[in-house]
Design a protein around this motif. Structure first.
Motif, PDB file in Angstrom:
ATOM      1  N   SER A 202       0.828  -1.204   0.000  1.00 44.38           N
ATOM      2  CA  SER A 202       0.000   0.000   0.000  1.00 44.38           C
ATOM      3  C   SER A 202       0.863   1.254   0.000  1.00 44.38           C
ATOM      4  O   SER A 202       0.579   2.219  -0.721  1.00 44.38           O
ATOM      5  N   GLU A 203       1.939   1.234   0.786  1.00 45.53           N
ATOM      6  CA  GLU A 203       2.851   2.373   0.816  1.00 45.53           C
ATOM      7  C   GLU A 203       3.574   2.538  -0.518  1.00 45.53           C
ATOM      8  O   GLU A 203       3.745   3.656  -1.016  1.00 45.53           O
ATOM      9  N   VAL A 204       4.000   1.443  -1.094  1.00 42.91           N
ATOM     10  CA  VAL A 204       4.690   1.493  -2.391  1.00 42.91           C
ATOM     11  C   VAL A 204       3.765   2.047  -3.463  1.00 42.91           C
ATOM     12  O   VAL A 204       4.172   2.860  -4.301  1.00 42.91           O
ATOM     13  N   ASN A 205       2.507   1.630  -3.449  1.00 43.14           N
ATOM     14  CA  ASN A 205       1.559   2.111  -4.460  1.00 43.14           C
ATOM     15  C   ASN A 205       1.307   3.611  -4.341  1.00 43.14           C
ATOM     16  O   ASN A 205       1.043   4.279  -5.337  1.00 43.14           O
ATOM     17  N   LYS A 206       1.393   4.136  -3.135  1.00 37.85           N
ATOM     18  CA  LYS A 206       1.212   5.583  -2.960  1.00 37.85           C
ATOM     19  C   LYS A 206       2.288   6.380  -3.673  1.00 37.85           C
ATOM     20  O   LYS A 206       2.046   7.493  -4.123  1.00 37.85           O
ATOM     21  N   THR A 207       3.478   5.821  -3.773  1.00 36.94           N
ATOM     22  CA  THR A 207       4.590   6.578  -4.324  1.00 36.94           C
ATOM     23  C   THR A 207       4.446   6.856  -5.812  1.00 36.94           C
ATOM     24  O   THR A 207       5.114   7.731  -6.330  1.00 36.94           O
ATOM     25  N   VAL A 208       3.586   6.122  -6.489  1.00 38.44           N
ATOM     26  CA  VAL A 208       3.436   6.371  -7.920  1.00 38.44           C
ATOM     27  C   VAL A 208       2.252   7.283  -8.203  1.00 38.44           C
ATOM     28  O   VAL A 208       1.999   7.630  -9.342  1.00 38.44           O
ATOM     29  N   GLU A 209       1.530   7.689  -7.160  1.00 42.40           N
ATOM     30  CA  GLU A 209       0.347   8.496  -7.371  1.00 42.40           C
ATOM     31  C   GLU A 209       0.632   9.988  -7.364  1.00 42.40           C
ATOM     32  O   GLU A 209      -0.079  10.768  -7.985  1.00 42.40           O
ATOM     33  N   ILE A 210       1.672  10.410  -6.661  1.00 42.65           N
ATOM     34  CA  ILE A 210       1.944  11.828  -6.482  1.00 42.65           C
ATOM     35  C   ILE A 210       3.295  12.165  -7.080  1.00 42.65           C
ATOM     36  O   ILE A 210       4.301  11.561  -6.749  1.00 42.65           O
ATOM     37  N   VAL A 211       3.327  13.138  -7.973  1.00 41.25           N
ATOM     38  CA  VAL A 211       4.575  13.598  -8.560  1.00 41.25           C
ATOM     39  C   VAL A 211       5.040  14.820  -7.774  1.00 41.25           C
ATOM     40  O   VAL A 211       4.341  15.827  -7.729  1.00 41.25           O
ATOM     41  N   PRO A 212       6.184  14.761  -7.125  1.00 42.71           N
ATOM     42  CA  PRO A 212       6.611  15.886  -6.311  1.00 42.71           C
ATOM     43  C   PRO A 212       7.112  17.048  -7.159  1.00 42.71           C
ATOM     44  O   PRO A 212       7.502  16.870  -8.309  1.00 42.71           O
ATOM     45  N   VAL A 213       7.081  18.228  -6.567  1.00 47.86           N
ATOM     46  CA  VAL A 213       7.684  19.386  -7.196  1.00 47.86           C
ATOM     47  C   VAL A 213       9.146  19.427  -6.785  1.00 47.86           C
ATOM     48  O   VAL A 213       9.458  19.477  -5.603  1.00 47.86           O
ATOM     49  N   LYS A 214      10.012  19.390  -7.757  1.00 53.41           N
ATOM     50  CA  LYS A 214      11.434  19.467  -7.455  1.00 53.41           C
ATOM     51  C   LYS A 214      11.925  20.875  -7.736  1.00 53.41           C
ATOM     52  O   LYS A 214      11.640  21.449  -8.786  1.00 53.41           O
ATOM     53  N   VAL A 215      12.644  21.430  -6.796  1.00 52.42           N
ATOM     54  CA  VAL A 215      13.142  22.790  -6.933  1.00 52.42           C
ATOM     55  C   VAL A 215      14.337  22.808  -7.877  1.00 52.42           C
ATOM     56  O   VAL A 215      15.222  21.958  -7.803  1.00 52.42           O
ATOM     57  N   LYS A 216      14.343  23.786  -8.767  1.00 46.87           N
ATOM     58  CA  LYS A 216      15.503  24.061  -9.604  1.00 46.87           C
ATOM     59  C   LYS A 216      16.174  25.325  -9.087  1.00 46.87           C
ATOM     60  O   LYS A 216      15.521  26.361  -8.924  1.00 46.87           O
ATOM     61  N   THR A 217      17.466  25.244  -8.831  1.00 44.53           N
ATOM     62  CA  THR A 217      18.193  26.428  -8.378  1.00 44.53           C
ATOM     63  C   THR A 217      18.505  27.337  -9.568  1.00 44.53           C
ATOM     64  O   THR A 217      18.323  26.970 -10.729  1.00 44.53           O
TER      65      THR A 217
END
Length: 604
Positions: A202-217
């Motif tokens: 269940s935890e592993v499946n959550k990781t493919v549902e949300i795309v994080p915002v990655k900061v660009k410097t």
């Protein structure tokens, strides 16, 4: 569990065995965790560095253990880990705690042995390739809590994805040894019936549902733009080891290798361009070995580049990670290069980076006449709440540079950063900004203890030990008493625990010091600057001593860092924090109003 970038940083620790035996290099893998997996790092609980090592291994299994002894509610987990480490090394002759992670009764996860080094066991199975997780307690007798199971599932999911471990290789200790019932029937049953693996899935499946915002410097944004604003210009770069992209490539190398960029000179602040100088060391002119470019020191005979140092450049590019406190000298260097650029008709480009304290925190009074120095270069609060790009705009437009000069300034903003973000939320790698600011949370520690730390010869704030800026300690303090007193103030977002340690250098070297270790529990609501004054108040209430007055020779630096003598003078009347808070906070709201004009990033 949110999606995250898997990063593993290998750090080398040099262990010196004496004149005749040379140096051993021990590689340690430091993991970066997703935002919703809260892990208490080795640095946070006072782990002692390795003095011996074993061959490294590659993780392909995850194995669950229990401690095997009943663990009482309320037992001090930090002290337990420190005792376990000492016992493992002295009695068992292992290199460290046998497990890679330990989970307490409340579901808190602690780092133990570095993950790249195999663990140890009293039984016959080969632990190489196993990531070992121990849940404290005896689960032949005790009942596992839901919070512990959830923490275990989250941790297993993280390790499974990072090391590509097959579900069939997530097992208990007893699956590999006939000599044990570990991890105990009341924990093992969740492995046996598959319910723990379902929680992991269940935890592993959550990781493919949300795309994080990655900061660009700023450097990454500039590179995406093909260095458009640098073309056909001679470039001088002001940087240090913190000037890197998200893959840890140096801005020096990025610009030097770019065909569109003519990099002609380098300029180094305190600690130097490559970070090979200690705090306070003067740095002379030299030639960079890698690029053969001239390196002009901005922490030597001059801290402000002169016309001769600028003769071969048209643009000064600034790319350095700051920590959000006025006394940290990188922003002083930035202001001085802006002044030099204005006086010599040069452009300035700031490649922006996150403020690790976030963009909403403002604490402290403005610097007053008579107290300007390299640690209080400009009339801004001690904690200013701005990125270096925003601060540069404010200095330029509000007439805060010397003689109110203005430079031709351009800021290359980040992408994806918001004011609520602390550094760990950016998904960017943290490069230590100086030797005693090694972690992405260290800027918080610096702000809560660094001012009173200027009273050198009086107390230790952890500099010289493994937890810089995280303690208040002397030989004569009773740690239990001090922790009780500090916690009685009910300060928001922080708790204190007693600690005893022996610094390796600096104040208290080779002496046993006693005091408190600071634990931040709420990074949003904690008030940083007053904490060090509460310590001084507590010392007076417990021991009748004015610790600030015990080193009058450092009053000048203490006042310069504070930007005024008024705080010290007010505090020393009664040694009560309440007496200084109005003065400490008097400029906060006005500065916040002014600084909002220069915000480059939203507040959500």
């Amino acid at each position: 569990m949110k999606n995250f970038l898997f990063v593993s940083i290998i750090s080398s620790i040099l262990i010196f065995w004496g004149c005749s035996s040379g140096t051993q290099i021990i590689n340690i893998s430091e993991l970066e965790y997703p935002e919703d997996l809260k892990v208490i790092t080795r640095a946070k609980w006072g782990w002692q560095p390795l003095v011996n090592s074993v061959p490294q291994h590659i993780i392909n299994k995850i194995t669950i253990h229990h401690e095997g002894e009943e663990f009482a509610e309320g037992k001090d987990m930090i002290q337990y880990l420190r005792n376990l480490q000492s016992w493992s090394r002295s009695e068992k002759k292992w290199i460290d705690i046998p497990y890679h992670f330990v989970i307490d009764l409340n579901g808190n996860i602690y780092e133990a042995r570095p993950i790249n080094l195999p663990g140890d066991t009293n039984t016959e199975y080969d632990v190489r390739g196993h990531a070992l997780i121990c849940v404290v307690g005896n689960y032949e007798i005790q009942t596992i809590k839901e919070t512990q199971l959830k923490a275990l599932a989250k941790l297993i999911a993280f390790l499974k994805q990072k090391y590509n471990v097959d579900y069939k290789d997530i097992k208990g200790h007893k699956d590999y040894s006939k000599m044990t019932v570990c991890p105990g029937k009341n924990l093992y049953k969740y492995l046996a019936d598959g319910s723990l693996l379902e929680m992991v899935k269940s935890e592993v499946n959550k990781t493919v549902e949300i795309v994080p915002v990655k900061v660009k410097t700023g450097i990454e944004v500039l590179r995406d733009r093909n260095f458009d604003i640098l073309k056909d210009k001679r470039i001088g770069l002001v940087t240090n080891p913190t000037g890197v992209d998200s893959k840890l490539k140096s801005t020096i190398d990025i610009l030097f290798e770019a065909k569109e960029v003519n990099l002609t000179a380098l300029y180094g602040p305190e600690h130097g361009v490559r970070g090979n100088y200690s705090a306070g060391d003067f740095v002379d002119f030299y030639i960079d070995d890698a690029t053969k470019l001239p390196v002009y020191s901005l922490y030597g005979k001059t801290r402000k580049p002169n016309s001769d140092m600028l003769k071969d450049v048209d643009v000064l590019v600034f790319d350095i990670q700051d920590i959000g406190s006025r006394s940290y000298t990188y922003i002083s260097t930035m202001g001085l290069i802006m002044e030099a650029a204005a006086e010599n008709n040069k452009e300035v480009i700031i490649l922006d980076r996150p403020n690790p304290l976030g963009g909403n925190r403002v604490e402290g009074n403005l610097v007053e006449d008579g107290y300007y120095s390299f640690v209080s270069q400009f009339s801004i609060p001690y904690v200013h709440g701005l990125t270096v790009g925003e601060l540069a705009k404010l200095l330029n437009e509000e007439g805060l540079l010397n003689n109110k000069v203005k430079c031709n300034l351009t800021v290359v903003p980040m992408e994806g950063w918001t004011r609520e973000m602390y550094f760990e939320q950016t998904k960017l790698p943290w490069v230590l900004t100086s030797p005693h600011v090694p972690h992405n949370y260290s800027p918080f520690d610096y702000a809560l203890s660094g001012i009173i730390g200027e009273l050198r010869g009086v107390l230790s704030i952890g500099v010289g030990y493994t937890i810089p800026f995280q303690t208040f300690a002397t030989e004569w303090i009773n740690g239990e008493e001090l922790a009780k007193k500090m916690n009685s103030y009910n300060l928001e977002g922080v708790i204190f625990r007693p600690i005893t340690y022996q610094p390796y250098y600096g104040f208290g070297k080779d002496k046993m010091l006693h005091g408190v270790e600071v634990y931040i529990t709420d990074y949003t609501n904690i008030k940083l600057m007053p904490i060090q004054f509460y310590f001084a108040q507590a010392v007076n209430e417990l021991y009748g001593r004015n610790i600030i007055s015990e080193n009058e020779g450092r009053f000048d630096m203490f006042d310069k860092v504070l930007g005024t003598s008024k705080i010290r003078e007010l505090f020393m009347q009664r040694l009560m924090v309440d007496d200084i808070l109005p003065y400490l906070n008097k400029d906060v709201e006005n500065f916040r109003t002014i600084s909002k004009k220069y915000y480059l990033y939203k507040c959500y």
